[in-house]
Design a protein around this motif. Structure first.
Motif, short mmCIF file in Angstrom:
data_model
loop_
_atom_site.label_atom_id
_atom_site.label_comp_id
_atom_site.label_asym_id
_atom_site.label_seq_id
_atom_site.Cartn_x
_atom_site.Cartn_y
_atom_site.Cartn_z
N PRO A 67 0.80 -1.24 0.00
CA PRO A 67 0.00 0.00 0.00
C PRO A 67 0.83 1.28 0.00
O PRO A 67 0.27 2.36 -0.14
N LEU A 68 2.13 1.17 0.12
CA LEU A 68 2.96 2.38 0.22
C LEU A 68 2.92 3.22 -1.05
O LEU A 68 2.97 4.45 -0.99
N GLY A 69 2.83 2.58 -2.20
CA GLY A 69 2.78 3.32 -3.47
C GLY A 69 1.56 4.23 -3.55
O GLY A 69 1.66 5.37 -3.99
N ALA A 70 0.42 3.71 -3.10
CA ALA A 70 -0.80 4.53 -3.10
C ALA A 70 -0.65 5.72 -2.15
O ALA A 70 -1.11 6.82 -2.45
N LEU A 71 0.01 5.50 -1.03
CA LEU A 71 0.24 6.61 -0.09
C LEU A 71 1.17 7.66 -0.69
O LEU A 71 0.95 8.86 -0.48
N VAL A 72 2.18 7.22 -1.43
CA VAL A 72 3.09 8.17 -2.08
C VAL A 72 2.30 9.06 -3.05
O VAL A 72 2.42 10.29 -3.03
#
Length: 178
Positions: A67-72
């Motif tokens: 999910p880190l990409g979506a947060l970025v």
């Protein structure tokens, strides 16, 4: 998202070769490019959000399917919206291209094992996807520039026609044809 833990993702990292290594590099560099463009477009950057974005981008290198990409992407968009007030600046195209590259690289890194050999057909397919993603950002910016300052009265017919066009575009993108 996969069921890989961060520890498993970390252990797979040394097996990355060729195009997989390039993808991981672009996963790290493209959010940094988006931040640089945001800083160029504003006088009031938000350094705290920038630090968080960099940390999340580094985490995305290790776990591109997490999910880190979506947060970025969400944080870059929030920073852009909070700090840049010129809707028609060309920096918007650069940020959109950087985020499109980030998104496409995450998706490409997710679908193939880290040590996989990429064929020329795979490279062409993902290059086309990146071009379409970036082209849609440029097209959106061009339409925004064209209609900026134009006062149009509200129209239910125009809204309905726009929704039909969006629905048809969604069907085309999903199935390849309406």
């Amino acid at each position: 998202m996969s069921a890989l833990t961060v520890d498993e993702s970390w252990r797979r990292l040394p097996r990355i070769r060729g195009v997989g290594l390039l993808l991981r590099g672009l996963i790290l560099v493209s959010p940094l490019a988006a931040l640089a463009c945001t800083r160029a477009a504003t006088d009031h950057p938000l350094p705290v959000i920038d630090v968080v974005i960099v940390i999340l981008a580094i985490g995305s290198v290790f776990a591109p399917d997490g999910p880190l990409g979506a947060l970025v992407i969400m944080l870059v968009a929030i920073e852009w919206g909070a700090t840049v007030h010129d809707r028609t600046t060309f920096w918007a195209v650069a940020v959109a291209a950087a985020l499109a590259m980030f998104h496409v690289c995450l998706a490409a890194a997710t679908v193939s094992p880290p040590g996989a050999r990429w064929t020329s057909a795979m490279c062409r397919r993902w290059t086309r996807r990146a071009a379409v993603a970036m082209g849609s950002g440029v097209t959106t910016w061009a339409v925004l520039v064209a209609i900026d300052g134009y006062e149009m009265p509200s129209s239910a017919i125009l809204v309905a026609a726009s929704l039909v066009v969006l629905a048809l575009a969604g069907l085309w993108a999903r199935d390849g044809h309406p």
